[in-house]
Write a protein that holds these residues in place. Structure first.
Motif, PDB file in Angstrom:
ATOM      1  N   GLY A  36     101.633  -0.432  27.593  1.00  0.00           N
ATOM      2  CA  GLY A  36     101.646   1.694  27.418  1.00  0.00           C
ATOM      3  C   GLY A  36     102.470   1.793  28.582  1.00  0.00           C
ATOM      4  N   ASP A 260      92.647  14.352  28.236  1.00  0.00           N
ATOM      5  CA  ASP A 260      92.803  13.648  27.341  1.00  0.00           C
ATOM      6  C   ASP A 260      93.691  13.755  26.763  1.00  0.00           C
ATOM      7  OD1 ASP A 260      90.570  14.551  26.252  1.00  0.00           O
ATOM      8  OD2 ASP A 260      89.712  12.802  25.425  1.00  0.00           O
ATOM      9  N   GLY A 264      95.847   7.825  22.955  1.00  0.00           N
ATOM     10  CA  GLY A 264      96.108   6.850  24.245  1.00  0.00           C
ATOM     11  C   GLY A 264      96.300   7.959  25.155  1.00  0.00           C
ATOM     12  N   VAL A 265      95.896   8.780  24.972  1.00  0.00           N
ATOM     13  CA  VAL A 265      97.286   9.980  26.535  1.00  0.00           C
ATOM     14  C   VAL A 265      96.037  10.596  27.693  1.00  0.00           C
ATOM     15  CG1 VAL A 265      98.603  12.109  26.668  1.00  0.00           C
ATOM     16  CG2 VAL A 265      98.726  10.171  25.067  1.00  0.00           C
ATOM     17  N   GLN A 266      96.696  10.571  28.372  1.00  0.00           N
ATOM     18  CA  GLN A 266      95.393  10.904  29.472  1.00  0.00           C
ATOM     19  C   GLN A 266      96.360  11.687  31.038  1.00  0.00           C
ATOM     20  OE1 GLN A 266      91.394   9.141  30.445  1.00  0.00           O
ATOM     21  NE2 GLN A 266      91.447  10.700  32.362  1.00  0.00           N
ATOM     22  N   VAL A 278      99.158   8.404  31.761  1.00  0.00           N
ATOM     23  CA  VAL A 278      99.075   7.241  30.937  1.00  0.00           C
ATOM     24  C   VAL A 278      99.346   7.858  29.213  1.00  0.00           C
ATOM     25  CG1 VAL A 278      96.582   6.033  29.808  1.00  0.00           C
ATOM     26  CG2 VAL A 278      97.166   6.779  32.886  1.00  0.00           C
ATOM     27  N   LYS A 279      99.831   6.146  29.046  1.00  0.00           N
ATOM     28  CA  LYS A 279      99.767   6.486  27.610  1.00  0.00           C
ATOM     29  C   LYS A 279      99.769   5.057  26.887  1.00  0.00           C
ATOM     30  CE  LYS A 279     101.644   6.492  22.955  1.00  0.00           C
ATOM     31  NZ  LYS A 279     101.021   7.261  22.342  1.00  0.00           N
ATOM     32  N   ILE A 280      98.524   5.053  26.291  1.00  0.00           N
ATOM     33  CA  ILE A 280      99.007   3.609  25.821  1.00  0.00           C
ATOM     34  C   ILE A 280      99.378   3.393  24.815  1.00  0.00           C
ATOM     35  CG2 ILE A 280      96.810   1.983  24.877  1.00  0.00           C
ATOM     36  CD1 ILE A 280      96.521   2.393  27.927  1.00  0.00           C
ATOM     37  N   ASP A 285      91.919   4.023  21.786  1.00  0.00           N
ATOM     38  CA  ASP A 285      91.201   5.180  22.817  1.00  0.00           C
ATOM     39  C   ASP A 285      90.422   4.029  23.960  1.00  0.00           C
ATOM     40  OD1 ASP A 285      90.351   7.445  23.389  1.00  0.00           O
ATOM     41  OD2 ASP A 285      88.421   7.458  23.660  1.00  0.00           O
ATOM     42  N   ARG A 288      92.865   3.530  27.643  1.00  0.00           N
ATOM     43  CA  ARG A 288      92.885   4.863  28.249  1.00  0.00           C
ATOM     44  C   ARG A 288      92.246   5.223  29.302  1.00  0.00           C
ATOM     45  NH1 ARG A 288      90.378   9.002  28.277  1.00  0.00           N
ATOM     46  NH2 ARG A 288      89.191   8.652  26.459  1.00  0.00           N
ATOM     47  N   ALA A 292      93.811   5.166  33.899  1.00  0.00           N
ATOM     48  CA  ALA A 292      93.299   6.235  34.034  1.00  0.00           C
ATOM     49  C   ALA A 292      92.379   6.088  35.128  1.00  0.00           C
ATOM     50  CB  ALA A 292      93.317   7.525  32.916  1.00  0.00           C
TER      51      ALA A 292
END
Length: 335
Positions: A36, A260, A264-266, A278-280, A285, A288, A292
């Protein structure tokens, strides 16, 4: 409207150069690796930490909802408190979320039939199981973006804009949202596509998403940005759900705003402008939240406040035999 002094060029559309950000460890052996990208911004906006590719175009998904809510406030949306938090929500489908969405629709003078998001079951698995046992079918109201869509209808109605096509990227509402996305991220939009709920999805960079989060949390009191931040922090369960990690994170860290998004974004930001995004890469999830939390530690948040978010236990035969943990590069001692 007040826009950023300068808007940078759109991020490049390319295959992101992600890096390892989390490990799945079973019995002391690394069983899996999540790749990520992570960015940590200092209070002055400088990049304190970057892992992977923070400048490539990507889809922020629902992590962009606070920005969309700011845009709607700037366009005259009169919501605050719980209902504004719901307008920026990926909600769990609890009764409070359904009731709040109905209230926004009522204030707008429209009905559930005017929503153009896709019908779905509630996002929370417990709520969804009850919904199914009761024989209830997927609905637009239960779909996790219904609060945002209700607020979009209300904004369109207040401005005299058409309702049937409020999701069209050329609709005045979506054009207004696009302008604020560029304003708060500080960069031109790379591409416009369609999110899972049917709304336009604006591609920016991970760096741009972190900048937008910082812009929202550092805005003066009473501004649309500050109103969104206050509503989401004060009514965290309306922006997510009673069992969601992002709500617990906002309760645990004073002044923190976080949101979120699928795949996988936060993003998260503090009132002084420190921010992370953050990007996985594989959209997991489970990675993530710990990544984060580790990024927030790197941003200077007390690790004791984040202890419960830093790892996910891995079971074997009903016993804990390992867990998912952030990669060493996220350890504050790694430099």
């Amino acid at each position: 409207m007040t826009y950023a002094a300068s808007i940078a060029a759109a991020p490049l559309i390319r295959e992101p150069l992600h890096a390892p950000v989390a490990q799945l460890v079973r019995g002391g052996v690394v069983e899996g690796i999540h790749y990520g990208s992570v960015v940590v911004l200092a209070a002055d906006g400088g990049v304190d930490l970057q892992i992977g590719d923070i400048e490539a175009a990507f889809h922020p998904r629902s992590a962009l909802k606070p920005v969309q809510a700011v845009a709607m406030l700037r366009a005259g949306l009169p919501l605050d408190g719980e209902l504004l938090s719901l307008a920026a929500a990926s909600h769990s489908g609890e009764e409070r979320h359904l009731a709040g969405t109905r209230r926004i629709l009522e204030l707008a003078g429209v009905t559930e039939d005017d929503l153009r998001n896709v019908p779905d079951l509630p996002y929370d698995p417990v709520v969804r199981d009850v919904w199914i046992r009761e024989g209830r079918l997927p609905s637009r109201l239960a779909q996790n973006c219904s609060g945002k869509h209700a607020a979009m209808l209300m904004t369109a109605r207040l401005n005299g804009w058409s309702l049937d096509d409020y999701l069209d990227p050329v609709h005045p509402l979506q054009q207004a949202i696009a302008e604020i996305v560029e304003d708060l991220t500080g960069q031109a939009i790379a591409r416009v596509t369609v999110d899972g709920c049917g709304a336009p999805l604006f591609s920016v960079s991970l760096h741009g998403l972190a900048r937008a989060a910082a812009r929202i949390t550092t805005a003066p009191a009473g501004t649309p940005e500050a109103r969104v931040a206050d509503a989401m922090r004060e009514h965290a369960e309306m922006a997510s759900g009673s069992g969601r990690d992002v709500a617990a994170l906002m309760r645990a860290v004073p002044g923190l705003l976080t949101k979120d998004g699928f795949e996988g974004v936060q993003m998260a930001a503090l009132p002084d402008g420190r921010a992370v995004a953050v990007k996985i890469a594989d959209g997991a999830d489970r990675a993530r939240g710990p990544v984060a939390a580790a990024a927030l530690v790197r941003a200077g948040v007390d690790p004791a406040l984040l202890a419960e978010f830093g790892s996910v236990p891995l079971l074997g035969g009903g016993a804990v035999v390992g867990g998912l943990r952030p990669a060493r590069v996220l350890d504050p001692l790694s430099g």
